[in-house]
Design a protein around this motif. Structure first.
Motif, mmCIF file in Angstrom:
data_model
loop_
_atom_site.group_PDB
_atom_site.id
_atom_site.type_symbol
_atom_site.label_atom_id
_atom_site.label_comp_id
_atom_site.label_asym_id
_atom_site.label_seq_id
_atom_site.Cartn_x
_atom_site.Cartn_y
_atom_site.Cartn_z
ATOM 1 N N UNK A 1 25.679 -65.596 -23.016
ATOM 2 C CA UNK A 1 26.346 -66.575 -22.147
ATOM 3 C C UNK A 1 27.687 -67.004 -22.732
ATOM 4 N N UNK A 2 27.699 -67.265 -24.039
ATOM 5 C CA UNK A 2 28.947 -67.703 -24.685
ATOM 6 C C UNK A 2 29.981 -66.585 -24.645
ATOM 7 N N UNK A 3 29.559 -65.340 -24.895
ATOM 8 C CA UNK A 3 30.499 -64.220 -24.831
ATOM 9 C C UNK A 3 31.044 -64.048 -23.417
ATOM 10 N N UNK A 4 30.188 -64.205 -22.405
ATOM 11 C CA UNK A 4 30.646 -64.086 -21.018
ATOM 12 C C UNK A 4 31.704 -65.147 -20.709
ATOM 13 N N UNK A 5 31.425 -66.381 -21.121
ATOM 14 C CA UNK A 5 32.373 -67.473 -20.865
ATOM 15 C C UNK A 5 33.708 -67.202 -21.548
ATOM 16 N N UNK A 6 33.650 -66.781 -22.813
ATOM 17 C CA UNK A 6 34.883 -66.527 -23.557
ATOM 18 C C UNK A 6 35.662 -65.350 -22.972
ATOM 19 N N UNK A 7 34.950 -64.277 -22.605
ATOM 20 C CA UNK A 7 35.622 -63.136 -21.989
ATOM 21 C C UNK A 7 36.234 -63.515 -20.648
ATOM 22 N N UNK A 8 35.524 -64.331 -19.871
ATOM 23 C CA UNK A 8 36.053 -64.780 -18.585
ATOM 24 C C UNK A 8 37.314 -65.619 -18.763
ATOM 25 N N UNK A 9 37.260 -66.564 -19.701
ATOM 26 C CA UNK A 9 38.430 -67.424 -19.940
ATOM 27 C C UNK A 9 39.627 -66.603 -20.381
ATOM 28 N N UNK B 1 48.077 -69.198 -24.964
ATOM 29 C CA UNK B 1 46.764 -69.453 -24.376
ATOM 30 C C UNK B 1 45.799 -68.313 -24.668
ATOM 31 N N UNK B 2 46.271 -67.076 -24.560
ATOM 32 C CA UNK B 2 45.408 -65.917 -24.817
ATOM 33 C C UNK B 2 44.952 -65.907 -26.274
ATOM 34 N N UNK B 3 45.883 -66.169 -27.200
ATOM 35 C CA UNK B 3 45.528 -66.199 -28.622
ATOM 36 C C UNK B 3 44.528 -67.309 -28.896
ATOM 37 N N UNK B 4 44.761 -68.485 -28.299
ATOM 38 C CA UNK B 4 43.852 -69.611 -28.500
ATOM 39 C C UNK B 4 42.461 -69.290 -27.970
ATOM 40 N N UNK B 5 42.379 -68.705 -26.774
ATOM 41 C CA UNK B 5 41.084 -68.341 -26.201
ATOM 42 C C UNK B 5 40.364 -67.315 -27.061
ATOM 43 N N UNK B 6 41.117 -66.340 -27.583
ATOM 44 C CA UNK B 6 40.503 -65.313 -28.432
ATOM 45 C C UNK B 6 39.939 -65.927 -29.708
ATOM 46 N N UNK B 7 40.697 -66.836 -30.336
ATOM 47 C CA UNK B 7 40.233 -67.492 -31.561
ATOM 48 C C UNK B 7 38.999 -68.350 -31.298
ATOM 49 N N UNK C 1 29.783 -57.937 -21.861
ATOM 50 C CA UNK C 1 30.994 -57.352 -21.287
ATOM 51 C C UNK C 1 30.792 -56.893 -19.859
ATOM 52 N N UNK C 2 29.634 -56.260 -19.580
ATOM 53 C CA UNK C 2 29.354 -55.806 -18.219
ATOM 54 C C UNK C 2 29.203 -56.953 -17.245
ATOM 55 N N UNK C 3 28.443 -57.975 -17.635
ATOM 56 C CA UNK C 3 28.249 -59.130 -16.754
ATOM 57 C C UNK C 3 29.564 -59.888 -16.552
ATOM 58 N N UNK C 4 30.351 -60.011 -17.625
ATOM 59 C CA UNK C 4 31.645 -60.699 -17.517
ATOM 60 C C UNK C 4 32.587 -59.943 -16.580
ATOM 61 N N UNK C 5 32.499 -58.612 -16.579
ATOM 62 C CA UNK C 5 33.350 -57.805 -15.695
ATOM 63 C C UNK C 5 33.066 -58.119 -14.230
ATOM 64 N N UNK C 6 31.784 -58.134 -13.847
ATOM 65 C CA UNK C 6 31.447 -58.416 -12.454
ATOM 66 C C UNK C 6 31.791 -59.866 -12.085
ATOM 67 N N UNK C 7 31.597 -60.787 -13.047
ATOM 68 C CA UNK C 7 31.972 -62.177 -12.786
ATOM 69 C C UNK C 7 33.486 -62.300 -12.614
ATOM 70 N N UNK D 1 33.428 -57.037 -26.037
ATOM 71 C CA UNK D 1 32.051 -57.491 -26.217
ATOM 72 C C UNK D 1 31.394 -56.826 -27.404
ATOM 73 N N UNK D 2 31.556 -55.509 -27.513
ATOM 74 C CA UNK D 2 30.988 -54.777 -28.658
ATOM 75 C C UNK D 2 31.630 -55.245 -29.964
ATOM 76 N N UNK D 3 32.951 -55.423 -29.948
ATOM 77 C CA UNK D 3 33.657 -55.864 -31.159
ATOM 78 C C UNK D 3 33.183 -57.238 -31.605
ATOM 79 N N UNK D 4 33.089 -58.180 -30.656
ATOM 80 C CA UNK D 4 32.624 -59.521 -30.995
ATOM 81 C C UNK D 4 31.170 -59.500 -31.456
ATOM 82 N N UNK D 5 30.341 -58.735 -30.754
ATOM 83 C CA UNK D 5 28.919 -58.698 -31.096
ATOM 84 C C UNK D 5 28.666 -58.110 -32.469
ATOM 85 N N UNK D 6 29.243 -56.928 -32.729
ATOM 86 C CA UNK D 6 29.059 -56.284 -34.035
ATOM 87 C C UNK D 6 29.744 -57.079 -35.126
ATOM 88 N N UNK D 7 30.991 -57.511 -34.854
ATOM 89 C CA UNK D 7 31.721 -58.277 -35.869
ATOM 90 C C UNK D 7 31.011 -59.559 -36.245
#
Length: 294
Positions: free
Chosen positions: A27-35, A175-181, A231-237, A276-282
């Motif tokens: 859920x947190x990854x989806x929110x962050x990817x969406x933002x 904004x993009x850098x802030x959201x990524x961090x 990543x997949x769920x965030x894409x459809x959202x 998503x893979x990068x955040x998850x594995x990292x």
């Protein structure tokens, strides 16, 4: 090969074993990817629209009356040598008079007394620029061509558009850098909570001689699977959210060009899955270090 199967089995087992933490991480990854994705797509569309408005801002060059229509048209070869000019369109005096008649509509009869012999209008060229930031320099080059009588350009409008573009690019990048961090920070802390809940399990594995990577691999696979799912769920959202944004923008700012999502979907999908893979594995790899003597 047997170990590889074990890693996958344990990775999926961990996902279901700690279902609440897995759901929270997704859920947190989806929110962050969406933002982050939404801000990036909005920035891209506004930047594209500003560039389009800049390039559509025309410069009209009036030719000296002493030149005939043929001589005036011949100046096009000199204008073509100016690098920053995107398009050139020649408009003769007669064409300009006819266009003026069409523009006046029912009042066009006031021009009935004007013919090719006493046409008060001038031959002209209409330019659009490749780079609006170089408008002033380009106008100077145009004025330097012999036979140019006057140049009409909305330099103030061009300058304002350039300023808006620069300010928005800086703001959107920040904004993009802030959201990524923020995304990395939240995901890392979420994974750390999951690792903390498994600290006893990890300690037991270390005590019986398991190597560091033998312990890590199930968590790496778990992070990768959760990242792909997010990543997949965030894409459809994002697809649905983008469609709604397009609908709203068309009513508020119809002169802005909004790129259809269909033109961006494969790029967005690949970026979301990769992120998503990068955040998850990292997050998994960096978080588990705290619980291992490495």
């Amino acid at each position: 090969m047997r170990s590889f199967g074990y890693y996958w089995k344990e990775g999926f087992r961990n996902i279901f074993k700690h279902g609440f933490m897995s759901i929270a991480a997704v859920v947190i990854m989806i929110i962050c990817l969406l933002l982050t994705g939404t801000v990036t797509l909005i920035a891209y569309n506004i930047d594209l629209s500003i560039r389009t408005l800049q390039q559509s801002n025309q410069i009209v060059v009036f030719i000296d009356e002493s030149l005939t229509t043929r001589e005036a048209k011949a100046l096009g070869s000199q204008f073509n040598q100016i690098d920053n000019i995107a398009t050139i369109q020649f408009e003769s005096r007669d064409e300009a008079l006819e266009a003026y008649r069409i523009q006046l509509g029912e009042d066009a009869d006031i021009l009935d007394s004007y013919t090719s012999e006493n046409n008060p209008l001038r031959n002209s060229f209409i330019f659009t620029l490749t780079d609006a930031t170089q408008a002033a320099q380009t106008i100077e080059q145009i004025e330097a061509v012999e036979g140019v009588a006057n140049v009409r350009a909305d330099e103030v409008v061009i300058s304002k558009l350039v300023q808006v573009q620069r300010v928005f690019n800086v703001v959107s990048l920040a904004m993009v850098i802030a959201m990524a961090l923020i995304s990395v920070f939240i995901i890392a802390n979420t994974v750390k909570l999951a690792m903390f809940a498994r600290r006893e399990e990890i300690s037991i594995q270390k005590m019986v001689g398991a190597t560091n990577w033998f312990i890590r691999w199930p968590f790496v696979i778990e992070g990768m699977v959760l990242g792909l799912l997010a990543g997949g769920l965030a894409f459809f959202a994002e697809w649905g959210l983008y469609a709604e944004l397009v609908h709203v923008a068309d009513g508020v700012i119809p002169y802005f060009r909004i790129v259809p999502f269909e033109e961006l979907r494969w790029l967005v999908l690949s970026v979301f899955l990769g992120a998503g893979v990068l955040f998850g594995i990292g997050g998994s790899v960096t978080s588990i270090r705290k619980f291992m003597d490495v």
